[in-house]
Design an enzyme around this catalytic site. Structure first.
Site, PDB file in Angstrom:
ATOM      1  N   CYS A   1       5.278 -12.856  -1.073  1.00  0.00           N
ATOM      2  CA  CYS A   1       5.857 -12.102  -2.211  1.00  0.00           C
ATOM      3  C   CYS A   1       7.269 -11.696  -1.448  1.00  0.00           C
ATOM      4  CB  CYS A   1       5.173 -11.115  -2.744  1.00  0.00           C
ATOM      5  SG  CYS A   1       4.811  -9.611  -1.510  1.00  0.00           S
TER       6      CYS A   1
ATOM      7  N   ASN B   1       5.786  -8.067   1.239  1.00  0.00           N
ATOM      8  CA  ASN B   1       4.541  -8.305   2.071  1.00  0.00           C
ATOM      9  C   ASN B   1       3.890  -7.100   1.952  1.00  0.00           C
ATOM     10  OD1 ASN B   1       3.264  -9.453   5.295  1.00  0.00           O
ATOM     11  ND2 ASN B   1       2.406  -9.843   3.044  1.00  0.00           N
TER      12      ASN B   1
ATOM     13  N   CYS C   1       2.823  -5.272  -1.034  1.00  0.00           N
ATOM     14  CA  CYS C   1       2.112  -5.194  -2.562  1.00  0.00           C
ATOM     15  C   CYS C   1       1.295  -6.226  -2.888  1.00  0.00           C
ATOM     16  CB  CYS C   1       2.992  -4.630  -3.539  1.00  0.00           C
ATOM     17  SG  CYS C   1       3.929  -2.945  -3.146  1.00  0.00           S
ATOM     18  N   ARG C   2       2.182  -7.318  -3.532  1.00  0.00           N
ATOM     19  CA  ARG C   2       1.270  -8.372  -4.000  1.00  0.00           C
ATOM     20  C   ARG C   2       0.518  -9.350  -3.060  1.00  0.00           C
ATOM     21  NH1 ARG C   2       6.328 -10.256  -7.497  1.00  0.00           N
ATOM     22  NH2 ARG C   2       7.291  -9.651  -5.540  1.00  0.00           N
ATOM     23  N   SER C   3       1.381  -9.910  -2.036  1.00  0.00           N
ATOM     24  CA  SER C   3       0.899 -10.896  -1.271  1.00  0.00           C
ATOM     25  C   SER C   3      -0.374 -10.357  -0.220  1.00  0.00           C
ATOM     26  CB  SER C   3       1.764 -11.523  -0.329  1.00  0.00           C
ATOM     27  OG  SER C   3       2.568 -10.683   0.520  1.00  0.00           O
TER      28      SER C   3
ATOM     29  N   ASP D   1       6.436  -7.692  -9.704  1.00  0.00           N
ATOM     30  CA  ASP D   1       6.519  -6.759  -8.798  1.00  0.00           C
ATOM     31  C   ASP D   1       6.263  -5.336  -9.186  1.00  0.00           C
ATOM     32  OD1 ASP D   1       7.481  -5.214  -6.531  1.00  0.00           O
ATOM     33  OD2 ASP D   1       9.419  -6.338  -6.475  1.00  0.00           O
TER      34      ASP D   1
HETATM   35  P1  4NP Z   1       5.862  -6.769  -3.156  1.00  0.00           P
HETATM   36  O1  4NP Z   1       6.487  -5.634  -3.498  1.00  0.00           O
HETATM   37  O2  4NP Z   1       6.856  -8.163  -2.892  1.00  0.00           O
HETATM   38  O3  4NP Z   1       4.944  -7.341  -3.634  1.00  0.00           O
HETATM   39  O4  4NP Z   1       5.525  -6.474  -1.601  1.00  0.00           O
HETATM   40  C1  4NP Z   1       7.790  -5.103  -3.012  1.00  0.00           C
HETATM   41  C2  4NP Z   1       7.679  -4.107  -1.935  1.00  0.00           C
HETATM   42  C3  4NP Z   1       8.873  -3.841  -1.266  1.00  0.00           C
HETATM   43  C4  4NP Z   1      10.234  -3.970  -1.824  1.00  0.00           C
HETATM   44  C5  4NP Z   1      10.244  -4.981  -2.975  1.00  0.00           C
HETATM   45  C6  4NP Z   1       8.927  -5.704  -3.441  1.00  0.00           C
HETATM   46  N1  4NP Z   1      11.264  -3.445  -1.435  1.00  0.00           N
HETATM   47  O5  4NP Z   1      12.388  -3.805  -1.925  1.00  0.00           O
HETATM   48  O6  4NP Z   1      11.251  -2.676  -0.283  1.00  0.00           O
END
Ligand code: 4NP
Length: 161
Positions: free
Chosen positions: A8, A11, A13-15, A125
């Site tokens: 994602c 790294n 939340c989703r992955s 996201d």
């Molecule tokens: P992820 O979510 O891609 O599912 O881990 C996010 C976590 C942090 C950020 C963006 C998306 N960020 O911009 O810090």
């Protein structure tokens, strides 16, 4: 050994949620010696960080452990190491396609193309969204992980014989 990498943006939340859910399924099916799991981000803000506390709470509520996971960014070697490189959304896929050497492009997929449930093709996201985002992610990723394991079993019929 079949190696699966969930990708994602951050790294956190989703992955890692996908890694934790799929790893649990693989363990329960007795396939841990045969299927290796990992996750990473296309971005590098959260290297070394544990998953987001909201993702960890949702996982704990559903009996999945994410506590040991730590953020890392995609590495060029990942394109050779892993067999399935699974993007959570179209932007993640586009970013991976730009980085990936041509011979390995067929390893890249949108994760939800394997889902047992029709309709959604992206895991949205949840980072800046409301609290229901993490529950929705968990449900989408569970259906994706079930479909992925079915796909791997179908395409690697000798995996557990
Ligand atoms: P992820 O979510 O891609 O599912 O881990 C996010 C976590 C942090 C950020 C963006 C998306 N960020 O911009 O810090």
């Amino acid at each position: 050994m079949i190696r699966v990498l969930f990708v994602c943006l951050g790294n956190i939340c989703r992955s890692p949620t996908a890694e934790g859910i799929f790893r649990d399924m693989v363990q329960r099916e007795g396939l841990s010696e045969l299927i290796e799991t990992d996750s990473c981000g296309t971005g590098s803000w959260h290297i070394g960080k544990p998953p987001d506390s909201r993702a960890r709470s949702e996982a704990t509520r559903r009996g999945i452990v994410l506590e040991d996971l730590r953020g890392r960014a995609i590495d060029p070697d990942d394109f050779t190491t892993f067999d399935y490189i699974l993007a959570m959304d179209k932007q993640n896929l586009a970013d991976l396609q730009r980085m990936c050497p041509a011979p390995y492009l067929d390893k890249l997929h949108l994760f939800l193309k394997f889902s047992t449930e029709d309709g959604r093709i992206e895991v949205p996201d949840p980072y800046y969204g409301g609290p229901t985002g993490f529950s929705d992610v968990f449900d989408l990723v569970t259906a994706g992980a079930e479909g992925l394991l079915g796909h791997i079993r179908y395409h690697h019929p000798n995996i557990d014989r």
